[in-house]
Design a protein around this motif. Structure first.
Motif, mmCIF file in Angstrom:
data_model
loop_
_atom_site.group_PDB
_atom_site.id
_atom_site.type_symbol
_atom_site.label_atom_id
_atom_site.label_comp_id
_atom_site.label_asym_id
_atom_site.label_seq_id
_atom_site.Cartn_x
_atom_site.Cartn_y
_atom_site.Cartn_z
ATOM 1 N N LEU A 4 42.544 46.563 89.747
ATOM 2 C CA LEU A 4 42.139 47.403 90.395
ATOM 3 C C LEU A 4 40.807 48.003 90.577
ATOM 4 O O LEU A 4 40.284 48.623 90.554
ATOM 5 C CB LEU A 4 43.305 47.495 90.961
ATOM 6 N N ASN A 7 37.834 47.570 89.289
ATOM 7 C CA ASN A 7 37.248 46.957 90.299
ATOM 8 C C ASN A 7 36.760 48.118 91.795
ATOM 9 O O ASN A 7 35.528 48.148 91.556
ATOM 10 C CB ASN A 7 37.558 45.860 91.132
ATOM 11 N N GLN A 85 38.083 33.488 93.747
ATOM 12 C CA GLN A 85 38.224 35.390 94.015
ATOM 13 C C GLN A 85 39.585 35.375 92.491
ATOM 14 O O GLN A 85 39.702 35.833 91.365
ATOM 15 C CB GLN A 85 38.277 35.660 94.597
ATOM 16 N N ALA A 89 39.395 36.629 89.327
ATOM 17 C CA ALA A 89 40.868 37.326 88.276
ATOM 18 C C ALA A 89 41.546 37.676 87.681
ATOM 19 O O ALA A 89 41.597 38.010 86.600
ATOM 20 C CB ALA A 89 41.565 37.960 89.756
ATOM 21 N N THR A 125 45.955 37.601 92.566
ATOM 22 C CA THR A 125 45.349 37.982 93.616
ATOM 23 C C THR A 125 44.352 37.276 94.351
ATOM 24 O O THR A 125 43.046 36.049 93.878
ATOM 25 C CB THR A 125 44.237 38.542 92.443
ATOM 26 N N LYS A 127 41.066 39.049 96.401
ATOM 27 C CA LYS A 127 39.834 39.272 96.494
ATOM 28 C C LYS A 127 39.259 39.687 98.190
ATOM 29 O O LYS A 127 39.962 39.210 99.004
ATOM 30 C CB LYS A 127 38.344 39.945 95.739
ATOM 31 N N GLN A 164 42.222 45.018 98.123
ATOM 32 C CA GLN A 164 42.809 43.001 97.154
ATOM 33 C C GLN A 164 43.925 43.418 97.227
ATOM 34 O O GLN A 164 45.023 44.432 97.798
ATOM 35 C CB GLN A 164 42.055 44.137 95.471
#
Length: 419
Positions: A4, A7, A85, A89, A125, A127, A164
């Motif tokens: 987190l 990003n 994604q 991640a 995860t 995104k 996220q």
């Protein structure tokens, strides 16, 4: 959420994020079919982690080459039954762990191991491209022609930009960690400094040299004591049952319910303490806060009861909460060594080991006394931070206030049935 900060920092540098990115933790109540889907998603995420780790190690052992992150992403594209994604991640998380371990080895910590353990389940995860808000639900995509995971979106998150989402298994149920953008708060314009002395009895003691605030931490200590006593009863009852029995299953479920409840109470109290401290700094235009680091206190052996209190003293958690609350107002937090701050006399500079809450100088020619020991410790931290040493005859706060954290009344949970 390991990725987190990485990003969102990149996005802020490009001017794409307006406001502060914070994480909301939401417990989920899933239907059996939804829970099965969530479990399958985490199993597939674990397969991604295991594949990345295996390929990365295999290429090194066989060819002496470390595959970089970009090549790994390209190689594993479209090979798993989760959103692309999520795969990216997990790859980013693996390489972050690997790089951090490499740096620790270079700094002289060979005991840290590179990622090696195979996983059965792994945090999933999503995104921005895999997140869709439909009416009151949050739709989390799992790739082309695969069923999405739909969860009810809390009312407090409606209308907020979601950056996220992570699906996390915690103790006995699934949670969603949602990174949302909240409006930025007003920034402090002053240049004053303050010091904070953390404690187990008094959670935080703050001073700016003129005033001092002592925030009581006895409520936090009582919650930890309640947790210890109740867990002892649960463990004693569970130890008398057979594995796989209904009685054992019910006791474990009750134990997890209690841990969730007491964990929420402790977290609420910690937030209340740090919010009170942050508001105090904001009102006085504090721009920088020096926080004493009591790490060495846990190394002392003072008996099993005191050692237990010290081991459960969550000064690290309070530091994290205070730092992020101050950061939202543009206030910086810096750790500083606090050795000797609570025992050094502000008049003569002589150090005397203290036993009570009120300071007593051991120098018979000085005889200084009457100051709260934690307030004196906070002034000592401030003196060290500003002047680099203990200044004899330093000025002490004229106003000392005492406060209890404003916590909400807890909701009672069902008591454990007699074994």
């Amino acid at each position: 959420m390991s990725q987190l900060q990485r990003n969102t920092t990149a996005k802020k540098s490009k001017g794409q994020t307006q406001g502060d990115v914070l994480v909301e933790k939401i417990p989920l109540k899933l239907k059996p079919t939804e829970e099965t889907l969530a479990r399958d998603i985490q199993r597939e995420s674990a397969r991604v982690w295991n594949t990345v780790m295996t390929i990365h190690r295999l290429f090194w052992f066989k060819y002496g080459v470390w595959i970089d992150e970009a090549m790994m992403k390209e190689f594993l594209k479209g090979r798993f039954n989760v959103h692309s994604q999520d795969v990216q991640a997990i790859i980013e998380t693996y390489y972050e762990c690997w790089e951090r371990t490499r740096k620790l080895h270079e700094e002289g910590h060979p005991e840290w191991r590179y990622p090696w353990r195979l996983k059965r389940f792994f945090t999933s995860t999503w995104k921005v491209t895999g997140i869709t808000v439909e009416d009151k639900n949050l739709r989390l995509s799992n790739g082309w022609k695969k069923p999405p995971l739909k969860v009810k979106l809390p009312a407090r998150l409606k209308g907020m930009a979601i950056k996220q989402v992570q699906l996390v298994w915690r103790r006995n149920g699934y949670w969603l960690h949602v990174a949302v953008v909240k409006p930025a708060l007003e920034k402090v314009q002053g240049d004053a400094v303050a010091a904070v002395d953390p404690g187990e009895v008094h959670a935080l003691t703050l001073t700016d040299g003129q005033e001092a605030l002592v925030i009581n931490g006895r409520h936090l200590r009582s919650l930890r004591r309640l947790r210890n006593k109740t867990l002892r009863k649960f463990q004693k009852a569970i130890s008398r049952t057979k594995k796989g029995s209904n009685r054992r299953r019910k006791l474990l479920a009750a134990k997890y319910r209690f841990l969730n409840w007491i964990g929420a109470q402790i977290s609420h109290a910690e937030h209340a303490v740090t919010k009170m401290a942050a508001d105090w700094c904001l009102e006085r235009g504090i721009k920088k806060v020096y926080l004493g680091d009591p790490q060495g206190v846990r190394e002392q052996d003072c008996g099993r009861h005191h050692n237990q209190r010290m081991s459960q003293w969550s000064f690290g958690r309070l530091r994290e909460l205070l730092e992020y609350k101050l950061k939202r107002h543009g206030i910086t937090l810096e750790k500083i060594e606090e050795r000797g701050t609570s025992g050094t006399c502000p008049l003569c500079g002589k150090y005397t080991k203290q036993t009570g809450r009120v300071y007593q100088c051991g120098n018979m020619e000085c005889g200084f006394s009457g100051m709260h020991r934690d307030v004196l410790g906070a002034t000592g931290i401030l003196d060290l931070a500003v002047n680099g040493r203990f200044t004899p005859g330093r000025k002490l706060p004229e106003i000392v206030s005492y406060a209890w954290p404003a916590v909400l009344a807890p909701v009672q949970v069902s008591k454990m049935k007699a074994a």
